[in-house]
Design a protein around this motif. Sequence first.
Motif, PDB file in Angstrom:
ATOM      1  N   LEU A  14      54.657 -66.337  -3.562  1.00  0.00           N
ATOM      2  CA  LEU A  14      54.283 -67.126  -2.369  1.00  0.00           C
ATOM      3  C   LEU A  14      55.296 -68.314  -2.391  1.00  0.00           C
ATOM      4  CD1 LEU A  14      52.499 -68.159  -0.122  1.00  0.00           C
ATOM      5  CD2 LEU A  14      51.035 -69.395  -2.226  1.00  0.00           C
ATOM      6  N   ASP A  15      56.069 -68.197  -1.206  1.00  0.00           N
ATOM      7  CA  ASP A  15      56.985 -69.306  -0.995  1.00  0.00           C
ATOM      8  C   ASP A  15      56.943 -69.427   0.861  1.00  0.00           C
ATOM      9  OD1 ASP A  15      59.269 -70.828  -0.273  1.00  0.00           O
ATOM     10  OD2 ASP A  15      59.940 -70.680  -2.107  1.00  0.00           O
ATOM     11  N   ASP A  16      56.608 -70.660   1.439  1.00  0.00           N
ATOM     12  CA  ASP A  16      56.775 -70.763   2.822  1.00  0.00           C
ATOM     13  C   ASP A  16      58.315 -70.647   3.360  1.00  0.00           C
ATOM     14  OD1 ASP A  16      57.368 -73.233   1.983  1.00  0.00           O
ATOM     15  OD2 ASP A  16      55.480 -74.267   3.094  1.00  0.00           O
ATOM     16  N   THR A  36      46.653 -74.505  -4.881  1.00  0.00           N
ATOM     17  CA  THR A  36      46.510 -73.082  -4.612  1.00  0.00           C
ATOM     18  C   THR A  36      46.337 -72.277  -6.032  1.00  0.00           C
ATOM     19  OG1 THR A  36      47.969 -72.894  -2.659  1.00  0.00           O
ATOM     20  CG2 THR A  36      47.743 -70.854  -3.784  1.00  0.00           C
ATOM     21  N   PHE A  72      47.892 -65.120   1.011  1.00  0.00           N
ATOM     22  CA  PHE A  72      48.016 -64.725  -0.609  1.00  0.00           C
ATOM     23  C   PHE A  72      46.761 -64.882  -1.540  1.00  0.00           C
ATOM     24  CE2 PHE A  72      48.304 -66.930  -4.633  1.00  0.00           C
ATOM     25  CZ  PHE A  72      49.179 -66.172  -5.357  1.00  0.00           C
ATOM     26  N   LEU A  73      45.954 -65.892  -1.211  1.00  0.00           N
ATOM     27  CA  LEU A  73      44.738 -65.861  -2.001  1.00  0.00           C
ATOM     28  C   LEU A  73      43.643 -64.762  -1.649  1.00  0.00           C
ATOM     29  CD1 LEU A  73      44.229 -69.687  -1.691  1.00  0.00           C
ATOM     30  CD2 LEU A  73      44.624 -68.364  -3.779  1.00  0.00           C
ATOM     31  N   ASP A 115      52.440 -67.278   3.453  1.00  0.00           N
ATOM     32  CA  ASP A 115      51.155 -68.181   3.841  1.00  0.00           C
ATOM     33  C   ASP A 115      50.108 -67.989   2.771  1.00  0.00           C
ATOM     34  OD1 ASP A 115      48.072 -67.900   4.959  1.00  0.00           O
ATOM     35  OD2 ASP A 115      49.198 -68.693   6.468  1.00  0.00           O
ATOM     36  N   ASP A 116      49.724 -68.910   2.393  1.00  0.00           N
ATOM     37  CA  ASP A 116      48.925 -69.335   0.907  1.00  0.00           C
ATOM     38  C   ASP A 116      47.409 -68.572   1.251  1.00  0.00           C
ATOM     39  OD1 ASP A 116      47.964 -71.188   2.777  1.00  0.00           O
ATOM     40  OD2 ASP A 116      47.690 -72.585   0.995  1.00  0.00           O
ATOM     41  N   ARG A 117      47.052 -68.801   2.520  1.00  0.00           N
ATOM     42  CA  ARG A 117      45.555 -68.275   2.469  1.00  0.00           C
ATOM     43  C   ARG A 117      45.682 -66.650   2.474  1.00  0.00           C
ATOM     44  NH1 ARG A 117      42.380 -72.065   4.582  1.00  0.00           N
ATOM     45  NH2 ARG A 117      43.207 -73.981   5.356  1.00  0.00           N
ATOM     46  N   LEU A 144      54.254 -76.432  -0.442  1.00  0.00           N
ATOM     47  CA  LEU A 144      53.687 -75.668   0.825  1.00  0.00           C
ATOM     48  C   LEU A 144      53.320 -76.473   1.972  1.00  0.00           C
ATOM     49  CD1 LEU A 144      51.753 -72.992  -1.322  1.00  0.00           C
ATOM     50  CD2 LEU A 144      54.000 -72.775  -0.736  1.00  0.00           C
ATOM     51  N   LEU A 173      54.963 -69.179  -7.730  1.00  0.00           N
ATOM     52  CA  LEU A 173      54.092 -69.873  -6.618  1.00  0.00           C
ATOM     53  C   LEU A 173      54.962 -70.895  -6.236  1.00  0.00           C
ATOM     54  CD1 LEU A 173      50.326 -70.446  -7.864  1.00  0.00           C
ATOM     55  CD2 LEU A 173      51.335 -69.109  -5.825  1.00  0.00           C
ATOM     56  N   GLY A 205      51.332 -76.149  -4.369  1.00  0.00           N
ATOM     57  CA  GLY A 205      51.203 -74.735  -4.980  1.00  0.00           C
ATOM     58  C   GLY A 205      50.174 -75.048  -6.236  1.00  0.00           C
TER      59      GLY A 205
END
Length: 242
Positions: free
Chosen positions: A6-8, A68, A42-43, A38-40, A60, A56, A65
């Motif tokens: 995860l990296d924006d 998250t 990702f989760l 997008d962290d959402r 973000l 992570l 992170g």
Amino acid sequence: MKIAVLDDNADDLHALCAMIDIVCAEHMPRPMIRAFTDDRKFLAHMSSARADIVFLDIYLKERTGIRTAQILRSFNTNCAIIFVTTSREHAVEAFDVTASHYLIKPVTEEGVREALARTPFFRKERPTIALTIDYTEQRVPIEQIRYIDASGRRCCFHLADGTILAPYMTIARARELLEHLPMFLSCHRSLLINMDYIHQLTPEGILLMDGTLLPIATRRTSEVSQAYRAYMLRKMRAGFTP
């Protein structure tokens, strides 16, 4: 094995995934890599796919992170977390979610290799301890021992997969075998805990990542707190890369 990243920042994400892919080409079977900006998403992916290792980025857009990772830890206590960031200022927060490593940008291939080597999935050498169960010797990976408790001359070794092994062994002997290792902490006369499995210290005792609550001897509360914080700080500092 599955890896989620995860990296924006799309450029940083692409570069990191390319390095992970190069390093993982040496590992068989070759891990699957999924990338997210997008962290959402990702989760949502992690709640169903359960990746074994996650990279992570700490900075973000909507949340850090670290936050998250805290959400991730609420439903997944087993994955290895590797933070990637431009600053070292979040090291203390990182050990609260039991991160395996902490990479500083710009990330290098050697840094990725070292980070993966610190996870249980890529470790080539796994130190073991010999336990005799029903007259048969078993070699148990030390990293799999969450904690050891004892009653009389029998110890119970509680392992990461839920297995409990109960050889005839005093807690004093268990300490002789393990307490010299930096991750093991004696918090009670009948308890030896692997600090890599601690979620947090509470007024009620030591809370492990699986929800197990273990007692701390009253006279050792301050000593245990200092030892745990010092261990986790050393662990995170060892994860810094130039």
